[in-house]
Each structure stands twice: as C-alpha cells, then as structure tokens.
Design an enzyme around this catalytic site. Sequence first.
Site, mmCIF file in Angstrom:
data_model
loop_
_atom_site.group_PDB
_atom_site.id
_atom_site.type_symbol
_atom_site.label_atom_id
_atom_site.label_comp_id
_atom_site.label_asym_id
_atom_site.label_seq_id
_atom_site.Cartn_x
_atom_site.Cartn_y
_atom_site.Cartn_z
ATOM 1 N N HIS A 79 0.815 -1.222 0.000
ATOM 2 C CA HIS A 79 0.000 0.000 0.000
ATOM 3 C C HIS A 79 0.845 1.268 0.000
ATOM 4 O O HIS A 79 0.327 2.353 -0.263
ATOM 5 C CB HIS A 79 -0.853 0.070 1.286
ATOM 6 C CG HIS A 79 -1.872 -0.995 1.419
ATOM 7 N ND1 HIS A 79 -2.520 -1.545 0.341
ATOM 8 C CD2 HIS A 79 -2.401 -1.592 2.519
ATOM 9 C CE1 HIS A 79 -3.375 -2.456 0.784
ATOM 10 N NE2 HIS A 79 -3.318 -2.510 2.088
ATOM 11 N N GLU A 131 -3.253 2.904 1.578
ATOM 12 C CA GLU A 131 -2.770 3.469 0.307
ATOM 13 C C GLU A 131 -3.198 4.930 0.179
ATOM 14 O O GLU A 131 -2.414 5.790 -0.238
ATOM 15 C CB GLU A 131 -3.330 2.643 -0.856
ATOM 16 C CG GLU A 131 -2.916 3.204 -2.207
ATOM 17 C CD GLU A 131 -3.601 2.519 -3.375
ATOM 18 O OE1 GLU A 131 -3.933 1.324 -3.281
ATOM 19 O OE2 GLU A 131 -3.817 3.195 -4.391
ATOM 20 N N THR A 170 -5.961 2.328 -6.024
ATOM 21 C CA THR A 170 -5.823 1.266 -7.046
ATOM 22 C C THR A 170 -6.926 0.211 -6.964
ATOM 23 O O THR A 170 -7.250 -0.431 -7.961
ATOM 24 C CB THR A 170 -4.455 0.558 -6.917
ATOM 25 O OG1 THR A 170 -4.291 0.143 -5.566
ATOM 26 C CG2 THR A 170 -3.311 1.437 -7.335
ATOM 27 N N CYS A 198 -6.226 -0.658 -10.484
ATOM 28 C CA CYS A 198 -5.438 -1.835 -10.873
ATOM 29 C C CYS A 198 -6.348 -2.917 -11.445
ATOM 30 O O CYS A 198 -7.413 -3.186 -10.877
ATOM 31 C CB CYS A 198 -4.720 -2.365 -9.636
ATOM 32 S SG CYS A 198 -3.893 -3.906 -9.932
HETATM 33 FE FE1 SF4 Z 1 -2.675 -3.493 -5.320
HETATM 34 FE FE2 SF4 Z 1 -2.776 -4.137 -7.919
HETATM 35 FE FE3 SF4 Z 1 -0.442 -3.755 -6.737
HETATM 36 FE FE4 SF4 Z 1 -1.908 -5.900 -6.165
HETATM 37 S S1 SF4 Z 1 -0.942 -5.419 -8.151
HETATM 38 S S2 SF4 Z 1 -0.832 -4.587 -4.716
HETATM 39 S S3 SF4 Z 1 -3.965 -5.059 -6.270
HETATM 40 S S4 SF4 Z 1 -2.026 -2.227 -7.033
#
Ligand code: SF4
Length: 287
Positions: A79, A131, A170, A198
Amino acid sequence: MAIQVVKANVLGFCFGVRRAVELAEKALLENPEKNVYSLGPLIHNQIALKNLCDKGMIIVNEDEIARIKNESVVIIRAHGCSPDILRELEKKSCLIVDATCPRVKNSQKIVEKKTNDDAFVILTGDSNHGEVKGIAGFAKDNFALIQNADEAEKFVLPVDVKSVVLLSQTTFNVSEFENVSKILTKMIPSLEIINSICPATKERQEALFDLCDSVDGIIVIGGKNSANTIRLFKIAQQNCKNVIHVESACEIPQEFFALEKVGITAGASTPDEIIQEVYASLLNCQL
Ligand code: SF4
C-alpha cells in the site's frame, strides 16, 4: 465418483502482494541479527502473516513508529506510506525495504509531480485505507479525497485553482470511479482524469464469473478480513448455488466433497500453498 476440481484462470496473489511477501522473506533471511518490522500488516491473510511473524517479522502500526528501534529493518507494505513516515524512519537510520507496489508508487509520483506543478489533486478512495493515507501525504494542501458519488455531488472546488487532476485508489470500485468522474467533469470541464485502478481485482472477478456456470459449487479461499476476497465471495453467491468462503482446507464443509465438479478461486492476498492445500484436499478425499 472422483470429484473434479477446476481452478479459476486467474486467482491468488497479485503481482504487488507476491513481490511484498518475497521482499519480506528476503529481508528476514538477510538480517537475522536485526529487528525486522512491517509497517502495518504486510498482507490481509492471517496464515501468511503468522508464517512471516514466526520467522521474526514484527508488525507495528504507522502511529507506533516510536516503538521501532534505531537501525532496524522496516518493510513498507504494498500500500505504500507517506513521505513523512519515510523521513521519520530515515532519522532512525533504519534500513527501508520498500515493497510499495509499483502501481501505487506510480500514483504517488503523479500526485507529487502534479502538486509541485500547483495542480489540485482529487483522489477517489476509502479514507481509512493505508494506500490513500500514503498518497495523500504526497499532495500537500491542494488535495481532496472523495469516497463516493454522493460526496462528489457535494464537492466544492477551492477558488484560484490552476488545474485539477482526478485519480483513484488502485482497488477502488470501477463503476463508482466512473460515476464520480462524470459528476466532476460536469463541474470542472477541464478536469484531467487518470484511471489508476489496478486490473488485478477485475481479472479475478471475471475469471470467477466465467467459472460459475460450469461447476456445482465454488470455494472462495482467502482471509475473512480481505476486502477483495469478500467481493469474490459475493459474486460467487450471486452466480452459483453452493458457495463457501474458507481460510484453509480444514474449513471445507463435508457436503462439498459430495459434489461432482467444484471450482476454486482465491483473493489477491491468498498464498499459493493454501490454494494448493484446498485443491489437494478435495482431490484426495474419497467419500
Ligand atoms: Fe494493489 Fe494491484 Fe499492486 Fe496488487 S498489483 S498490490 S492489487 S495495485
């Protein structure tokens, strides 16, 4: 009749969590003489967390930095954290193992650059999320957090703002981000929108959705405190009649061993070993 077990096409550790766990394992191995701290729980999975703590990792919260001894090793979780916290750790001459996920790091860099260019930054996210707190620390005063569409409706932009940029935690909900973007674009036509969500969460949800139709039951594996695992469980409940959320193989209810075809999925913080244990336990059990 032998049970058939099918894994979702995408399941378990995302890239960022896998990297954080590997960096923590390496830090513990390379620093046997030092205290190795994780700033906040490294992973939302009690079994994985216990494994790391058994190897010596100590969890401290961000408001307990005073507890960290000088010259310790400190792991920053996926995070991330605010620059103020990094400075405090540097003052204590700590060795920082930065496991901030590169996607989160990217958001931090964007916010830092935009703030230095005198832009106003709006972030969508959950005020209690690590985060969000970390990213907010890169934004100085020209910053607002919006948690949902209702808050976007009520948002008032300060006067004399040069430019405005919108980005997201994310793991924020995709459709809620779209709703907030639409509301703010009407209010601020020049708004620059950066989609920093994400794809890891969506990929796991889509793979589960594809699996639901072809099996008699779904086992969702992951921490009971893991938000993305809970979301997978809810999606499975909406699309399959036999669904269970387990943290480990020993929690699989007996009736699942009587099904013909069982699908398994796992949240982004569920280690491979636990997925494998559940898989093997289903295959090895003969009723
Ligand atoms: Fe978070 Fe995506 Fe990184 Fe996994 S890949 S830690 S879900 S930002």
